[in-house]
Design a protein around this motif. Structure first.
Motif, short mmCIF file in Angstrom:
data_model
loop_
_atom_site.label_atom_id
_atom_site.label_comp_id
_atom_site.label_asym_id
_atom_site.label_seq_id
_atom_site.Cartn_x
_atom_site.Cartn_y
_atom_site.Cartn_z
N SER A 43 0.80 -1.22 0.00
CA SER A 43 0.00 0.00 0.00
C SER A 43 0.84 1.28 0.00
N LYS A 44 1.88 1.33 0.79
CA LYS A 44 2.67 2.55 0.92
C LYS A 44 4.15 2.23 0.80
N PRO A 45 4.64 2.13 -0.44
CA PRO A 45 6.04 1.76 -0.61
C PRO A 45 6.99 2.86 -0.12
N LYS A 46 8.08 2.44 0.44
CA LYS A 46 9.13 3.38 0.85
C LYS A 46 10.16 3.38 -0.26
N GLY A 47 10.14 4.43 -1.07
CA GLY A 47 10.97 4.46 -2.26
C GLY A 47 10.35 3.56 -3.31
N ARG A 48 10.82 3.62 -4.50
CA ARG A 48 10.37 2.69 -5.54
C ARG A 48 11.54 2.48 -6.48
N ASP A 49 12.69 2.28 -5.85
CA ASP A 49 13.93 2.13 -6.60
C ASP A 49 14.43 0.69 -6.47
N ASP A 50 15.63 0.45 -6.98
CA ASP A 50 16.19 -0.90 -6.95
C ASP A 50 16.28 -1.46 -5.53
N LYS A 51 16.67 -0.63 -4.58
CA LYS A 51 16.78 -1.09 -3.19
C LYS A 51 15.41 -1.48 -2.63
N TYR A 52 14.37 -0.75 -3.02
CA TYR A 52 13.00 -1.11 -2.62
C TYR A 52 12.69 -2.53 -3.09
N CYS A 53 12.95 -2.80 -4.38
CA CYS A 53 12.65 -4.13 -4.92
C CYS A 53 13.44 -5.21 -4.20
N GLU A 54 14.72 -4.98 -3.98
CA GLU A 54 15.54 -5.99 -3.32
C GLU A 54 15.03 -6.26 -1.91
N ARG A 55 14.63 -5.21 -1.21
CA ARG A 55 14.14 -5.35 0.17
C ARG A 55 12.79 -6.06 0.21
N ILE A 56 11.84 -5.61 -0.59
CA ILE A 56 10.48 -6.19 -0.49
C ILE A 56 10.44 -7.62 -1.05
N MET A 57 11.22 -7.89 -2.08
CA MET A 57 11.25 -9.25 -2.61
C MET A 57 11.81 -10.21 -1.56
N ARG A 58 12.80 -9.76 -0.82
CA ARG A 58 13.37 -10.58 0.26
C ARG A 58 12.36 -10.73 1.40
N GLN A 59 11.72 -9.61 1.81
CA GLN A 59 10.74 -9.65 2.91
C GLN A 59 9.57 -10.55 2.58
N ARG A 60 9.13 -10.55 1.34
CA ARG A 60 7.96 -11.35 0.93
C ARG A 60 8.35 -12.77 0.55
N GLN A 61 9.61 -13.11 0.75
CA GLN A 61 10.14 -14.46 0.50
C GLN A 61 9.96 -14.89 -0.96
N LEU A 62 10.30 -13.98 -1.87
CA LEU A 62 10.21 -14.26 -3.29
C LEU A 62 11.61 -14.42 -3.90
N THR A 63 12.56 -14.81 -3.06
CA THR A 63 13.96 -14.91 -3.50
C THR A 63 14.57 -16.28 -3.25
N GLN A 64 13.77 -17.32 -3.21
CA GLN A 64 14.28 -18.69 -2.98
C GLN A 64 13.75 -19.62 -4.06
N PRO A 65 14.17 -19.63 -5.28
CA PRO A 65 15.24 -18.84 -5.89
C PRO A 65 14.76 -17.45 -6.26
N CYS A 66 15.66 -16.64 -6.81
CA CYS A 66 15.32 -15.27 -7.21
C CYS A 66 14.21 -15.32 -8.26
N LYS A 67 13.09 -14.70 -7.98
CA LYS A 67 11.99 -14.64 -8.94
C LYS A 67 12.39 -13.67 -10.06
N ASP A 68 12.12 -14.06 -11.30
CA ASP A 68 12.54 -13.25 -12.45
C ASP A 68 11.85 -11.89 -12.52
N PHE A 69 10.56 -11.87 -12.22
CA PHE A 69 9.78 -10.64 -12.41
C PHE A 69 8.60 -10.63 -11.46
#
Length: 150
Positions: A43-69
């Protein structure tokens, strides 16, 4: 009197049986909705840059393996849910999906390549796009794609 009590008992039995049969489908819909929210809603992203994506993808557990998109939809949940109805959405692809009548603010997170094992590196692309979703029981359960807002 005994027949009356047997009749009520039979009705009660059918009522309980009905609840037992219906509740798994409702639970499954809610699980699919929760999965949709975990994968695609912020709902309320903090930033919307590369670091945002890396952080939220990790928090949402979408990196085991790295999700393409992955796409995150921003804003309020009732607006997304409303796409499942005629007020904010319309049938798309022979009614299998619903397309929003208005664009949403989104962030696309695309894996930069390399290893599919963490740490995953993502490139963020913010923008406004129409969303195409699948709905069950009036709830969003799948993000099919987004289309460019013109």
């Amino acid at each position: 009197m005994v027949m009356f009590l047997k009749g009520i008992g039979l009705l009660l039995l059918f009522f309980i049986l009905g609840l037992w049969l219906v509740s798994p489908s409702l639970t499954q819909g809610n699980n699919r909705e929760r999965n949709f929210l975990t994968r695609h809603y912020d709902s309320k992203p903090k930033g919307r840059d590369d670091k945002y994506c890396e952080r939220i993808m990790r928090q949402r557990q979408l990196t085991q393996p790295c999700k393409d998109f992955n796409t995150f939809i921003h804003g309020d949940y009732p607006s997304i849910k409303a796409v499942c109805g005629d007020r904010a959405g319309k049938p798309y692809e022979e009614g299998r999906f619903r397309k929003s009548n208005s664009p949403f603010q989104v962030t696309n997170c695309e894996h930069r390549g390399g290893s599919t094992r963490p740490p995953c590196k993502y490139r963020a692309t913010p923008g406004f796009r129409y969303i195409v979703i699948a709905c069950e029981h009036g709830l969003p359960v799948h993000l099919e794609k987004t289309t460019i807002a013109k």
